[in-house]
Design an enzyme around this catalytic site. Structure first.
Site, PDB file in Angstrom:
ATOM      1  CE1 TYR A 151      72.673  15.554  -4.454  1.00  0.00           C
ATOM      2  CE2 TYR A 151      73.718  17.257  -3.139  1.00  0.00           C
ATOM      3  CZ  TYR A 151      72.805  16.228  -3.268  1.00  0.00           C
ATOM      4  OH  TYR A 151      72.014  15.885  -2.204  1.00  0.00           O
TER       5      TYR A 151
ATOM      6  CE  LYS B 160      69.516  17.409  -4.185  1.00  0.00           C
ATOM      7  NZ  LYS B 160      68.184  16.787  -4.031  1.00  0.00           N
TER       8      LYS B 160
HETATM    9  P1  NAD Z   1      69.395   7.497  -1.123  1.00  0.00           P
HETATM   10  O1  NAD Z   1      70.364   7.216  -2.210  1.00  0.00           O
HETATM   11  O2  NAD Z   1      69.404   6.664   0.093  1.00  0.00           O
HETATM   12  O3  NAD Z   1      67.907   7.514  -1.689  1.00  0.00           O
HETATM   13  C1  NAD Z   1      67.578   8.129  -2.908  1.00  0.00           C
HETATM   14  C2  NAD Z   1      66.315   7.488  -3.429  1.00  0.00           C
HETATM   15  O4  NAD Z   1      66.000   8.072  -4.723  1.00  0.00           O
HETATM   16  C3  NAD Z   1      66.483   5.984  -3.666  1.00  0.00           C
HETATM   17  O5  NAD Z   1      65.338   5.316  -3.174  1.00  0.00           O
HETATM   18  C4  NAD Z   1      66.574   5.861  -5.171  1.00  0.00           C
HETATM   19  O6  NAD Z   1      66.108   4.643  -5.698  1.00  0.00           O
HETATM   20  C5  NAD Z   1      65.674   7.019  -5.606  1.00  0.00           C
HETATM   21  N1  NAD Z   1      65.894   7.404  -7.002  1.00  0.00           N
HETATM   22  C6  NAD Z   1      67.082   7.682  -7.584  1.00  0.00           C
HETATM   23  N2  NAD Z   1      66.890   7.959  -8.884  1.00  0.00           N
HETATM   24  C7  NAD Z   1      65.554   7.829  -9.116  1.00  0.00           C
HETATM   25  C8  NAD Z   1      64.748   7.980 -10.256  1.00  0.00           C
HETATM   26  N3  NAD Z   1      65.275   8.316 -11.443  1.00  0.00           N
HETATM   27  N4  NAD Z   1      63.416   7.763 -10.155  1.00  0.00           N
HETATM   28  C9  NAD Z   1      62.867   7.410  -8.975  1.00  0.00           C
HETATM   29  N5  NAD Z   1      63.586   7.272  -7.844  1.00  0.00           N
HETATM   30  C10 NAD Z   1      64.923   7.477  -7.920  1.00  0.00           C
HETATM   31  O7  NAD Z   1      69.639   9.021  -0.724  1.00  0.00           O
HETATM   32  P2  NAD Z   1      69.061   9.924   0.452  1.00  0.00           P
HETATM   33  O8  NAD Z   1      70.223  10.364   1.233  1.00  0.00           O
HETATM   34  O9  NAD Z   1      67.895   9.293   1.111  1.00  0.00           O
HETATM   35  O10 NAD Z   1      68.582  11.179  -0.412  1.00  0.00           O
HETATM   36  C11 NAD Z   1      67.223  11.586  -0.534  1.00  0.00           C
HETATM   37  C12 NAD Z   1      67.207  13.038  -0.992  1.00  0.00           C
HETATM   38  O11 NAD Z   1      67.862  13.835  -0.004  1.00  0.00           O
HETATM   39  C13 NAD Z   1      67.974  13.268  -2.299  1.00  0.00           C
HETATM   40  O12 NAD Z   1      67.301  14.234  -3.071  1.00  0.00           O
HETATM   41  C14 NAD Z   1      69.303  13.811  -1.811  1.00  0.00           C
HETATM   42  O13 NAD Z   1      69.926  14.599  -2.785  1.00  0.00           O
HETATM   43  C15 NAD Z   1      68.854  14.623  -0.611  1.00  0.00           C
HETATM   44  N6  NAD Z   1      69.905  14.922   0.346  1.00  0.00           N
HETATM   45  C16 NAD Z   1      70.543  13.928   1.035  1.00  0.00           C
HETATM   46  C17 NAD Z   1      71.545  14.264   1.951  1.00  0.00           C
HETATM   47  C18 NAD Z   1      72.284  13.238   2.760  1.00  0.00           C
HETATM   48  O14 NAD Z   1      73.231  13.611   3.477  1.00  0.00           O
HETATM   49  N7  NAD Z   1      71.929  11.983   2.722  1.00  0.00           N
HETATM   50  C19 NAD Z   1      71.903  15.613   2.129  1.00  0.00           C
HETATM   51  C20 NAD Z   1      71.235  16.585   1.403  1.00  0.00           C
HETATM   52  C21 NAD Z   1      70.229  16.227   0.524  1.00  0.00           C
END
Ligand code: NAD
Length: 246
Positions: free
Chosen positions: A154, A158
């Site tokens: 991951y 990133k």
């Molecule tokens: P989440 O798991 O709730 O949502 C992720 C979304 O991506 C889902 O809707 C999923 O269906 C979609 N997805 C996954 N693989 C896919 C693919 N191959 N094609 C199309 N869609 C796909 O997670 P989140 O927390 O909402 O994360 C959103 C973004 O934020 C991600 O890039 C994650 O790495 C980043 N992020 C999240 C956090 C956190 O604390 N939640 C922190 C840092 C970064």
């Protein structure tokens, strides 16, 4: 009307960004992973977007797949006429200490989190270049800035996104296209719901604001970065972590 694409918009941060940009007046192209549950969730998000009086349509594609992204961007251009903003949000985790991490878990995370940014930026930027206007926001993570034990895959994906953000800003700047990244910390979404209570507590203690971030607090920064107010901001990474790193 300006159009924004949000990848992975069926839940979490992506759903929240889609709704916020709809509120800002963008027509929304909601990308969702091609599964029945993602489609059903994305349809609910689209309904909430339409409540702001904008157009919102679903586009199923696995963003790790080059050909699916090419077709999706073509379909969005046909349906909406322009592509003004792209938010590369879709992402997954497959955590584990390196000694136990399977090669397939490394490859899967790189494909979804990193290759998707290559795919989507390549096809959407080609439309934006002709328009001489565009805004791209990539969703990175504090893991890409500082590393995180158990997240070799991951954090690699990133950190790569941050390099890709700066390269995109340099390659496309002369066409009036900006590209920035946000680097969220610990945000309350389905992705972090699965962490153990012990780990959640430990992480919150490391946050100066002593709480989770909410997806709305990521969406508001994305809203700024795609707005006219951010017209001279490009190639930057904005950490949104409640001072997790300090
Ligand atoms: P989440 O798991 O709730 O949502 C992720 C979304 O991506 C889902 O809707 C999923 O269906 C979609 N997805 C996954 N693989 C896919 C693919 N191959 N094609 C199309 N869609 C796909 O997670 P989140 O927390 O909402 O994360 C959103 C973004 O934020 C991600 O890039 C994650 O790495 C980043 N992020 C999240 C956090 C956190 O604390 N939640 C922190 C840092 C970064």
């Amino acid at each position: 009307m300006a159009t924004a694409i949000v990848t992975g918009a069926s839940q979490g941060i992506g759903a929240c960004i889609a709704k916020r940009l709809a509120k800002d007046g963008f027509d929304i192209a909601l990308n969702h992973y091609p599964s029945d549950s993602d489609k059903a969730n994305a349809e609910k998000v689209a309904e909430e977007c339409r409540a702001f009086g904008v157009k919102a349509e679903l586009f199923a594609a696995d963003v790790s797949k080059y050909d699916e992204c090419e077709k999706m961007v073509k379909d969005i251009k046909e349906a909406f006429g322009s592509i003004d903003a792209l938010v590369n949000n879709a992402g997954i985790t497959k955590d584990g200490l390196l000694a136990r991490m399977k090669e397939s878990d490394y490859d899967a995370v790189i494909a979804v989190n990193q290759k998707s940014v290559f795919n989507m930026t390549k096809f959407a930027a080609s439309v934006m270049m002709k328009q001489r206007h565009g805004r791209i926001v990539n969703v990175a993570s504090v893991a890409g800035l500082y590393g995180n034990a158990g997240q070799m895959n991951y954090s690699a994906s990133k950190a790569a996104i941050i390099g890709m953000t700066k390269t995109t800003a340099k390659e496309f700047g002369s066409r009036n296209i900006t590209c920035n990244a946000v680097a969220p910390g610990l945000i309350r979404t389905p992705m972090t719901d699965v962490l153990s209570d012990e780990l959640k507590q430990k992480m919150i203690e490391a946050v100066a604001l002593k709480r989770y971030g909410e997806p709305e607090e990521i969406a508001s920064v994305v809203s700024f970065l795609v707005s006219d107010d951010a017209s001279y901001v490009s190639g930057q990474v904005i950490e949104i972590s409640g001072a997790l790193s300090m």
